[in-house]
Design a protein around this motif. Sequence first.
Motif, PDB file in Angstrom:
ATOM      1  N   TRP A  68      30.641 -37.407 -76.011  1.00 27.24           N
ATOM      2  CA  TRP A  68      31.121 -38.690 -75.515  1.00 27.24           C
ATOM      3  C   TRP A  68      31.099 -38.725 -73.996  1.00 27.24           C
ATOM      4  CZ3 TRP A  68      31.004 -42.752 -78.347  1.00 27.24           C
ATOM      5  CH2 TRP A  68      31.140 -42.647 -79.736  1.00 27.24           C
ATOM      6  N   ASP A  69      31.264 -37.577 -73.366  1.00 22.79           N
ATOM      7  CA  ASP A  69      31.119 -37.539 -71.901  1.00 22.79           C
ATOM      8  C   ASP A  69      29.703 -37.925 -71.503  1.00 22.79           C
ATOM      9  OD1 ASP A  69      33.727 -36.853 -71.274  1.00 22.79           O
ATOM     10  OD2 ASP A  69      33.342 -34.702 -71.351  1.00 22.79           O
ATOM     11  N   ASP A  70      28.708 -37.485 -72.290  1.00 18.86           N
ATOM     12  CA  ASP A  70      27.320 -37.872 -72.008  1.00 18.86           C
ATOM     13  C   ASP A  70      27.171 -39.399 -72.096  1.00 18.86           C
ATOM     14  OD1 ASP A  70      26.524 -35.191 -71.755  1.00 18.86           O
ATOM     15  OD2 ASP A  70      26.027 -35.039 -73.895  1.00 18.86           O
ATOM     16  N   VAL A  71      27.791 -40.002 -73.097  1.00 20.05           N
ATOM     17  CA  VAL A  71      27.734 -41.451 -73.266  1.00 20.05           C
ATOM     18  C   VAL A  71      28.365 -42.145 -72.064  1.00 20.05           C
ATOM     19  CG1 VAL A  71      28.578 -43.402 -74.631  1.00 20.05           C
ATOM     20  CG2 VAL A  71      27.751 -41.329 -75.780  1.00 20.05           C
ATOM     21  N   ILE A  72      29.527 -41.662 -71.658  1.00 16.94           N
ATOM     22  CA  ILE A  72      30.258 -42.289 -70.558  1.00 16.94           C
ATOM     23  C   ILE A  72      29.460 -42.222 -69.263  1.00 16.94           C
ATOM     24  CG2 ILE A  72      32.306 -42.050 -69.087  1.00 16.94           C
ATOM     25  CD1 ILE A  72      33.760 -41.116 -71.731  1.00 16.94           C
ATOM     26  N   GLU A  73      28.930 -41.054 -68.939  1.00 18.32           N
ATOM     27  CA  GLU A  73      28.210 -40.909 -67.671  1.00 18.32           C
ATOM     28  C   GLU A  73      26.908 -41.695 -67.659  1.00 18.32           C
ATOM     29  OE1 GLU A  73      29.773 -39.681 -65.130  1.00 18.32           O
ATOM     30  OE2 GLU A  73      31.415 -39.222 -66.516  1.00 18.32           O
ATOM     31  N   GLU A  74      26.199 -41.725 -68.784  1.00 15.31           N
ATOM     32  CA  GLU A  74      24.956 -42.495 -68.806  1.00 15.31           C
ATOM     33  C   GLU A  74      25.249 -43.995 -68.767  1.00 15.31           C
ATOM     34  OE1 GLU A  74      20.628 -43.099 -69.205  1.00 15.31           O
ATOM     35  OE2 GLU A  74      22.100 -41.938 -68.071  1.00 15.31           O
ATOM     36  N   THR A  75      26.342 -44.413 -69.389  1.00 21.43           N
ATOM     37  CA  THR A  75      26.727 -45.824 -69.295  1.00 21.43           C
ATOM     38  C   THR A  75      27.069 -46.183 -67.852  1.00 21.43           C
ATOM     39  OG1 THR A  75      27.584 -45.839 -71.559  1.00 21.43           O
ATOM     40  CG2 THR A  75      28.348 -47.590 -70.082  1.00 21.43           C
ATOM     41  N   LEU A  76      27.820 -45.328 -67.190  1.00 18.93           N
ATOM     42  CA  LEU A  76      28.165 -45.579 -65.786  1.00 18.93           C
ATOM     43  C   LEU A  76      26.917 -45.694 -64.925  1.00 18.93           C
ATOM     44  CD1 LEU A  76      31.207 -43.154 -65.459  1.00 18.93           C
ATOM     45  CD2 LEU A  76      31.297 -45.635 -65.140  1.00 18.93           C
ATOM     46  N   ARG A  77      25.905 -44.902 -65.228  1.00 17.32           N
ATOM     47  CA  ARG A  77      24.660 -44.967 -64.455  1.00 17.32           C
ATOM     48  C   ARG A  77      23.856 -46.202 -64.831  1.00 17.32           C
ATOM     49  NH1 ARG A  77      19.332 -44.570 -64.655  1.00 17.32           N
ATOM     50  NH2 ARG A  77      19.389 -44.479 -66.944  1.00 17.32           N
ATOM     51  N   TRP A  78      23.632 -46.384 -66.121  1.00 15.52           N
ATOM     52  CA  TRP A  78      22.695 -47.396 -66.619  1.00 15.52           C
ATOM     53  C   TRP A  78      23.265 -48.803 -66.545  1.00 15.52           C
ATOM     54  CZ3 TRP A  78      22.435 -50.267 -71.419  1.00 15.52           C
ATOM     55  CH2 TRP A  78      21.153 -50.756 -71.734  1.00 15.52           C
ATOM     56  N   ARG A  88      37.688 -42.537 -66.822  1.00 11.01           N
ATOM     57  CA  ARG A  88      36.952 -41.654 -67.732  1.00 11.01           C
ATOM     58  C   ARG A  88      37.834 -41.242 -68.915  1.00 11.01           C
ATOM     59  NH1 ARG A  88      34.308 -39.328 -62.611  1.00 11.01           N
ATOM     60  NH2 ARG A  88      32.061 -39.629 -62.962  1.00 11.01           N
ATOM     61  N   MET A  89      39.095 -40.935 -68.648  1.00 17.01           N
ATOM     62  CA  MET A  89      39.992 -40.521 -69.721  1.00 17.01           C
ATOM     63  C   MET A  89      40.210 -41.647 -70.726  1.00 17.01           C
ATOM     64  SD  MET A  89      43.484 -40.742 -70.690  1.00 17.01           S
ATOM     65  CE  MET A  89      44.651 -40.636 -69.327  1.00 17.01           C
ATOM     66  N   GLU A  90      40.374 -42.870 -70.242  1.00 16.97           N
ATOM     67  CA  GLU A  90      40.552 -44.005 -71.142  1.00 16.97           C
ATOM     68  C   GLU A  90      39.311 -44.194 -72.020  1.00 16.97           C
ATOM     69  OE1 GLU A  90      42.425 -47.631 -69.468  1.00 16.97           O
ATOM     70  OE2 GLU A  90      42.664 -46.430 -67.652  1.00 16.97           O
ATOM     71  N   ALA A  91      38.123 -44.132 -71.417  1.00 17.00           N
ATOM     72  CA  ALA A  91      36.897 -44.287 -72.195  1.00 17.00           C
ATOM     73  C   ALA A  91      36.716 -43.134 -73.169  1.00 17.00           C
ATOM     74  CB  ALA A  91      35.696 -44.375 -71.258  1.00 17.00           C
ATOM     75  N   ARG A  92      37.058 -41.922 -72.750  1.00 23.14           N
ATOM     76  CA  ARG A  92      36.920 -40.736 -73.603  1.00 23.14           C
ATOM     77  C   ARG A  92      37.873 -40.808 -74.804  1.00 23.14           C
ATOM     78  NH1 ARG A  92      38.317 -37.093 -70.058  1.00 23.14           N
ATOM     79  NH2 ARG A  92      36.294 -37.161 -68.992  1.00 23.14           N
ATOM     80  N   THR A  93      38.967 -41.529 -74.644  1.00 20.76           N
ATOM     81  CA  THR A  93      39.901 -41.740 -75.747  1.00 20.76           C
ATOM     82  C   THR A  93      39.461 -42.902 -76.626  1.00 20.76           C
ATOM     83  OG1 THR A  93      41.730 -40.943 -74.355  1.00 20.76           O
ATOM     84  CG2 THR A  93      42.318 -42.214 -76.318  1.00 20.76           C
TER      85      THR A  93
END
Length: 441
Positions: free
Chosen positions: A307-317, A395-400
């Motif tokens: 899910w961290d991969d999802v969050i970081e790629e979403t932040l970029r893309w 990030r913590m909110e999205a990771r949850t």
Amino acid sequence: MEEPVHIAVPSDVSPSSGLSSPDGGSPADVQPAVRADVRVDPEGRDIHGEAQRIRARGTAATLVELPSGIHAWYVSEYDVLKQLLRDPRVSKDPRKHWPAWQRGEFHDTWIRTWVSVENMLSSYGEDHKRLRKLVAPAFTARRTAAMLPRVERITGELLDAMEDDAARDGTVDLRASFAHPLPMNVICELFGVPEEQRPEMKRLMDMVMDTTRTPEQAGQTAVDMQAAFTALVESKRAEPGEDLTSVLVDARDEEGAALSEKELLDTLLLMIGAGHETTVNLIGNAVHALLTHPEQLRLVLDGEASWDDVIEETLRWAPSIANLPLRYAVEQITLSDGTVIGQGDALLSTIASANRDPAKYGADAARFDIRRAGGGEHLSFGHGVHFCLGAPLARMEARTALPALFDRFPKLRPAVPPEEMAQVASCIAFGYAGIPVRPGG
């Protein structure tokens, strides 16, 4: 190791030199050397396409016209923007370093709620350090970790409500029912905003992001914000609590020299606004990206990506903030391709453009790929002294939120074709005004 970006520094000036015109006149005498010939869409209907077209012009930065006729430099290259964000010759204080503002221009437009404020977002040098120091303790790793149980509780409550709504109606608006109320409730609990004041806070934050506002709407928004935050401060003066508004009010009242009343109100606006807006779109954009890229969703559900991969790629893309206004050149800056940013010129932090720069991310920079090499390298939370204090909380909110959402609704599907999901009317924020979904598939 990063390759250096060569931004020329004239030999006869220093980063700390004051702003003045070349002939010794006042800052208000400084005029732009060139005029914009590209207009940015006020409604942000094609932010990434617009960025691609501007990048195709082949220059490191292009002078563009923002809504209301504001001229600013649009930086196309990741490395150039990253260096400018940490360059001491680039200020965020319009009162000191933006001649157009000093001349009284644009005071009645949408930009006023971005640059007339006196908080970390629009300060420079020692003023910025002072204001950031007052707020930084609220966003330590320890305090962020302590928020997790609250985030989990609010997430569960919202998912319960979504389940009830879906059972009754079949479809729900993910933004309205989940992506927006989660970070709004978290930040309002953190700052002690009473339940009855939260709808007004939401309305005001939506207005701040709307870059199509008329002068009358901009003026009314400013009046309404003043009233809302004054009411919040007065309530905490009357009945202090354990919340962060009470802490800031105490800092203002006990150490008045450290924080003026306007700085107090404007800091609350920044903290509550930025504390929820970025996460609203982060969650919404991540869900939209996964539902429109089912092969990527399968990777994370199968454990082949995190899910961290999802969050970081979403932040970029799909960064929550596509273009952040404004910064100002304290002195003339010459970029590596010879582009000259004049003293007093405004700059736009073009995050969406930088985050899809092919020179940084390769030919497939526009592709959503949660297994992209170098995940986490983006400018969505800024860079340098203005790096977002709330990034760990977002990030913590999205990771949850994200794994909880897909665990509860494994058959979650879009309720309308993706192209029918309207984006918010803004050239600042990047997100969807509504995300209709079918939780039951």
